[in-house]
Design an enzyme around this catalytic site. Sequence first.
Site, PDB file in Angstrom:
ATOM      1  N   GLN A  27       3.806  13.810  -0.927  1.00 49.20           N
ATOM      2  CA  GLN A  27       4.934  12.983  -0.476  1.00 49.20           C
ATOM      3  C   GLN A  27       6.211  13.477  -1.146  1.00 49.20           C
ATOM      4  OE1 GLN A  27       3.657   8.523  -0.490  1.00 49.20           O
ATOM      5  NE2 GLN A  27       2.385   9.574  -1.978  1.00 49.20           N
ATOM      6  N   HIS A  75       6.722  14.466   3.682  1.00 50.49           N
ATOM      7  CA  HIS A  75       8.045  13.821   3.674  1.00 50.49           C
ATOM      8  C   HIS A  75       9.192  14.831   3.714  1.00 50.49           C
ATOM      9  CE1 HIS A  75       6.491   9.743   1.898  1.00 50.49           C
ATOM     10  NE2 HIS A  75       6.165   9.936   3.158  1.00 50.49           N
TER      11      HIS A  75
HETATM   12  P1  OAD Z   1       6.700   5.680  -6.504  1.00 50.30           P
HETATM   13  O1  OAD Z   1       7.944   5.816  -7.326  1.00 50.30           O
HETATM   14  O2  OAD Z   1       6.589   4.537  -5.574  1.00 50.30           O
HETATM   15  O3  OAD Z   1       5.443   5.607  -7.482  1.00 50.30           O
HETATM   16  C1  OAD Z   1       5.291   6.511  -8.551  1.00 50.30           C
HETATM   17  C2  OAD Z   1       3.931   6.269  -9.190  1.00 50.30           C
HETATM   18  O4  OAD Z   1       3.749   7.268 -10.181  1.00 50.30           O
HETATM   19  C3  OAD Z   1       3.782   4.910  -9.893  1.00 50.30           C
HETATM   20  O5  OAD Z   1       2.575   4.300  -9.460  1.00 50.30           O
HETATM   21  C4  OAD Z   1       3.702   5.292 -11.383  1.00 50.30           C
HETATM   22  O6  OAD Z   1       2.837   4.438 -12.118  1.00 50.30           O
HETATM   23  C5  OAD Z   1       3.120   6.692 -11.304  1.00 50.30           C
HETATM   24  N1  OAD Z   1       3.427   7.579 -12.448  1.00 50.30           N
HETATM   25  C6  OAD Z   1       4.487   7.554 -13.284  1.00 50.30           C
HETATM   26  N2  OAD Z   1       4.400   8.556 -14.194  1.00 50.30           N
HETATM   27  C7  OAD Z   1       3.241   9.225 -13.917  1.00 50.30           C
HETATM   28  C8  OAD Z   1       2.591  10.366 -14.488  1.00 50.30           C
HETATM   29  N3  OAD Z   1       3.105  11.043 -15.521  1.00 50.30           N
HETATM   30  N4  OAD Z   1       1.418  10.763 -13.929  1.00 50.30           N
HETATM   31  C9  OAD Z   1       0.882  10.101 -12.863  1.00 50.30           C
HETATM   32  N5  OAD Z   1       1.461   9.028 -12.290  1.00 50.30           N
HETATM   33  C10 OAD Z   1       2.624   8.597 -12.807  1.00 50.30           C
HETATM   34  O7  OAD Z   1       6.512   7.090  -5.762  1.00 50.30           O
HETATM   35  P2  OAD Z   1       5.694   7.437  -4.449  1.00 50.30           P
HETATM   36  O8  OAD Z   1       4.438   6.650  -4.344  1.00 50.30           O
HETATM   37  O9  OAD Z   1       5.602   8.906  -4.379  1.00 50.30           O
HETATM   38  O10 OAD Z   1       9.885   8.662   0.209  1.00 50.30           O
HETATM   39  O11 OAD Z   1       6.701   6.926  -3.329  1.00 50.30           O
HETATM   40  C11 OAD Z   1       6.413   7.178  -1.977  1.00 50.30           C
HETATM   41  C12 OAD Z   1       7.677   7.470  -1.215  1.00 50.30           C
HETATM   42  O12 OAD Z   1       8.634   6.416  -1.400  1.00 50.30           O
HETATM   43  C13 OAD Z   1       8.418   8.710  -1.673  1.00 50.30           C
HETATM   44  O13 OAD Z   1       7.895   9.890  -1.102  1.00 50.30           O
HETATM   45  C14 OAD Z   1       9.809   8.446  -1.194  1.00 50.30           C
HETATM   46  C15 OAD Z   1       9.945   6.992  -1.545  1.00 50.30           C
HETATM   47  O14 OAD Z   1      10.846   6.272  -0.768  1.00 50.30           O
HETATM   48  C16 OAD Z   1      10.716   9.597   0.712  1.00 50.30           C
HETATM   49  O15 OAD Z   1      11.519  10.227   0.047  1.00 50.30           O
HETATM   50  C17 OAD Z   1      10.591   9.798   2.177  1.00 50.30           C
END
Ligand code: OAD
Length: 245
Positions: free
Chosen positions: A101, A119
């Site tokens: 993503q 994305h």
């Molecule tokens: P989020 O910001 O929603 O979630 C990030 C996740 O990473 C959280 O669950 C954290 O707990 C976890 N996290 C933080 N540090 C970490 C680490 N060192 N190792 C592993 N995990 C860690 O991000 P996404 O789920 O990617 O869309 O969000 C999905 C989409 O929402 C993105 O692609 C973006 C956004 O709007 C677009 O840009 C189209």
Amino acid sequence: MDETIQKAALILKESRSVAVITGAGVSAESGIPTFRGSEGLWRNFSPEDLATPQAFRRDPLLVWEWYEWRRGIIKNAEPNAAHETLALMENDFTDFLLITQNVDGLHEKAGSSKIKEIHGNIWTARCIQCGQIFRTEEHPLPEKPVKCIRCGGLARPHILWFGESYDPEIIGSVHAFLENTDCLITAGTSGMVHIPVTLGMTARSRGARIIDINPADNEMERISEINLRGKAGEIFPLLREAYLK
Ligand code: OAD
């Protein structure tokens, strides 16, 4: 934790086809902010103003300025141990697909090639008039808003925004891969944008076993069999070492 990693490693040892879905958390250790959580981008910026087609129509310069700021952070970032391990993992299994993503291009920079960027990519633009897709790697950008290299029309970041549909070809090929996946790993995603949950449910209904990597509670836990609680940059190398043993 050691015991849980061993359990996950056993699943991977028995797997011929492996898929991985990554989210912003996988790039967090490279210094790139995630979207949600206390330090997340969506805490300080509104998606409606910056990441929708309406926002772009209203103020293309503002949208490009926001992406330029993010491009500056990403330009100076290096892949971390999670990206590096994932690049190696693509040769460990008969079939492998990395579904990301993330738009930062760090998987590619780390050497991954079996990858679908669902994305889009922050180094790519798309003309809203003629549809031309082209790379825009210069930072700072020579001109904002960016203009199409073919027709001179207004171009936008080639990124999926809120309210937009997934590219049917890309998402179709991801679904096709998940039909025969033995193991799906999800990592660094909150699951608040529903696609990893949807893809995970597809994979699970076809018999895939699901492992989630995340230091915090998240939506993937509901559908995963094993939850590895920790940072992606620490867990991926340990996991690979364990299944290669
Ligand atoms: P989020 O910001 O929603 O979630 C990030 C996740 O990473 C959280 O669950 C954290 O707990 C976890 N996290 C933080 N540090 C970490 C680490 N060192 N190792 C592993 N995990 C860690 O991000 P996404 O789920 O990617 O869309 O969000 C999905 C989409 O929402 C993105 O692609 C973006 C956004 O709007 C677009 O840009 C189209």
